[in-house]
Design an enzyme around this catalytic site. Sequence first.
Site, PDB file in Angstrom:
ATOM      1  N   GLN A  53      42.112  -5.902  38.518  1.00  0.00           N
ATOM      2  CA  GLN A  53      42.593  -5.334  39.520  1.00  0.00           C
ATOM      3  C   GLN A  53      41.353  -4.391  39.997  1.00  0.00           C
ATOM      4  OE1 GLN A  53      45.376  -6.207  41.285  1.00  0.00           O
ATOM      5  NE2 GLN A  53      44.876  -4.835  42.756  1.00  0.00           N
ATOM      6  N   GLU A  54      40.566  -3.910  39.008  1.00  0.00           N
ATOM      7  CA  GLU A  54      39.690  -3.155  39.458  1.00  0.00           C
ATOM      8  C   GLU A  54      38.420  -3.779  39.920  1.00  0.00           C
ATOM      9  OE1 GLU A  54      39.341   0.070  39.245  1.00  0.00           O
ATOM     10  OE2 GLU A  54      41.217   0.830  38.233  1.00  0.00           O
ATOM     11  N   SER A  55      38.032  -4.827  39.183  1.00  0.00           N
ATOM     12  CA  SER A  55      36.701  -5.336  39.757  1.00  0.00           C
ATOM     13  C   SER A  55      36.927  -6.835  39.787  1.00  0.00           C
ATOM     14  CB  SER A  55      35.718  -4.970  38.440  1.00  0.00           C
ATOM     15  OG  SER A  55      36.387  -5.819  37.304  1.00  0.00           O
ATOM     16  N   TYR A  91      48.510  -0.599  43.583  1.00  0.00           N
ATOM     17  CA  TYR A  91      47.654  -0.730  42.433  1.00  0.00           C
ATOM     18  C   TYR A  91      48.701  -1.051  41.060  1.00  0.00           C
ATOM     19  CZ  TYR A  91      44.505   0.136  38.587  1.00  0.00           C
ATOM     20  OH  TYR A  91      43.726   0.160  37.499  1.00  0.00           O
TER      21      TYR A  91
END
Length: 653
Positions: free
Chosen positions: A501-503, A607
Amino acid sequence: MALTCIKRVRSACRLLLAATLAFAPLACADALDDLAAAREAAQRGKPNQLDAWRTRNRGHPLEAYATFWMLSGSVERADPAQVRAFLVRFADTPLADLLRREWLRVLGATASWETFRAEYPRLVADDAELACYAFQERLARADAEVAAEARALFAAGRETPAACEPVFQALAADGVIGEKAVWERIRRLLVAGHLREAKRANLLLTPRQRLDDKQLDRAAADPAGFLAREKATHLTPAARELVILAVARLARAKPGEAAERLAQLGGRLGPDATQYAWAQVAYQGAMSHHPRALEWYGQAADAPLSGIQAAWRVRAALRAGNWKDTLAAIQQLPPDEARDPAWRFWRARALGSLGEREASQGLLRGLASERTFYGILAAEELGIVVAPDWTGWRPQPADLGRVRAVPGLERALALYRIGYESEGLREWMWAIRGMEDRDLLAAAEMARVASIPDRAINTANRTLQLHDLSQRFPIPHREAVSAATRQWGLDESMMYSIIRQESRFMAHVRSRVGAQGLMQLMPATAQWVARRIPVQPYKVEMLGQPDVNVQMGAYYFSRVLMDLGHPLLATAAYNAGPGRARRWRDARPLDGAIYVETIPFNETRDYVKQVFTNAWFYGHRLTGQLPSLRQMVGTIPGRAADGADPALAANIP
């Protein structure tokens, strides 16, 4: 070497080697590097090098970029024939749309309506400024339908570009926009915080009718003081709007005080305006989880609610555990909003809690086939969860060959190679528009082998019937992730979920706010972690190293989890900060799914849903066991049960 690229541009330079999916001829790679250097020279005010590159490399896959960089930013000075030639020759590239947009702005600003009218219909992407120039053009030729369309834009109460002002002024002069419509727009703009735009709309009123700008600024800057000074028995329309503004602004930080002030005003606002003001207080109260938010929504009575205000009425009812009000609030949502998976799920839960079992299960069955946060929860409610299939559909050589021949994908990979990631992303998205599932999965495989994992994941995510979940949920850097999770006692599936999810597994990605690497650590957080692991000697460049980034991110997440005591809270904290995640709890234990749905930040709410959906898939891929999403989100303890170590909490950034 340049001649080699020219001669082979439609063959070797266009194709990627089957084994590596990288550009084949070395000459082409050299030309790409030369292009990057030429652009940098042009940016330093030396365009000759860029022009020379274009001359040497006519026919190169990225020739359009050299020409675009020469034209862009100076379209007003360019020969229109050159612009038209570019738009024709490179019509199949996103650059044509970008240049056309830039040219249309020049044409609109100079009222060159004949050329504008010819080019505007060819624009692909929506553009609010150009839409208003189009309104101006249509007004200039007395289009009979333009007034109604422009009036709808005015009534929407959104910020608009300066190009819209002449349109609104013309409509006001013709009486198409009257005083009531102007006040309605001003009200919507003020409560949304668009003060400058409200002041522009204010100019459409006569001088005697208008708001006083200084009073408006005072109401916005010191709403409590403004309301305390307001003693008038009868409020003019202008004074009424300023009071509503002050109530709405005060409610952002202190909804309880805003409610008291509004109650003290009695009927001085008038019934409709009073209900409208209560709607603002209720919305802000719901966003801050105030226990009286539902009561304030009741005070709003029949006031029209925006989509977001209506959604927060549902969330306030969920938070209160009031299923009857939850169902009633969902039924009042706009139809498009009500079809959202969240509201279909919570409507089903409300119906089930109120004894309407058959209707509840019907809604859940409609959701259960969707592999989303609420789709999985619905399937679990019904006991019909199907395990993910990791075999998937794999592209064949013919599929890969067909997709390699797509010019836009070729250009995208070339741009990524020289570090122009935003341009590469734009080309990639342009190229995959309208692709069928086979081509999407072949393109995803191209991106994976070319080490552009975010494009692989996002492209595989777009398929409708043929799927490859292994492309959507890859497990790169397995050794580093496994080592970090063992070291800090974390769940490996959760770690992969956060990284995805972050990168999207892009090791060197940097966010707009400066977060870096696989787990998107902020430099200050990384410094804090580096002192504790420790990482010595630590340099910020090390965040681009997957093993270091994952180790540091895992340590940080473990400390947050230790402090907050629940993976759902820790996940919310990873995005929005530990303090906020802690404040969003309720006084009593709360269903984890309700906690998630009532997170005030849209980004954090989405998120957390996505991370836990990811974790469900990764849990099965990594262990072969089917996890329970319901158990994963669990129950969030109430604030009274907070056993966090204050010293630990204070030290976590």
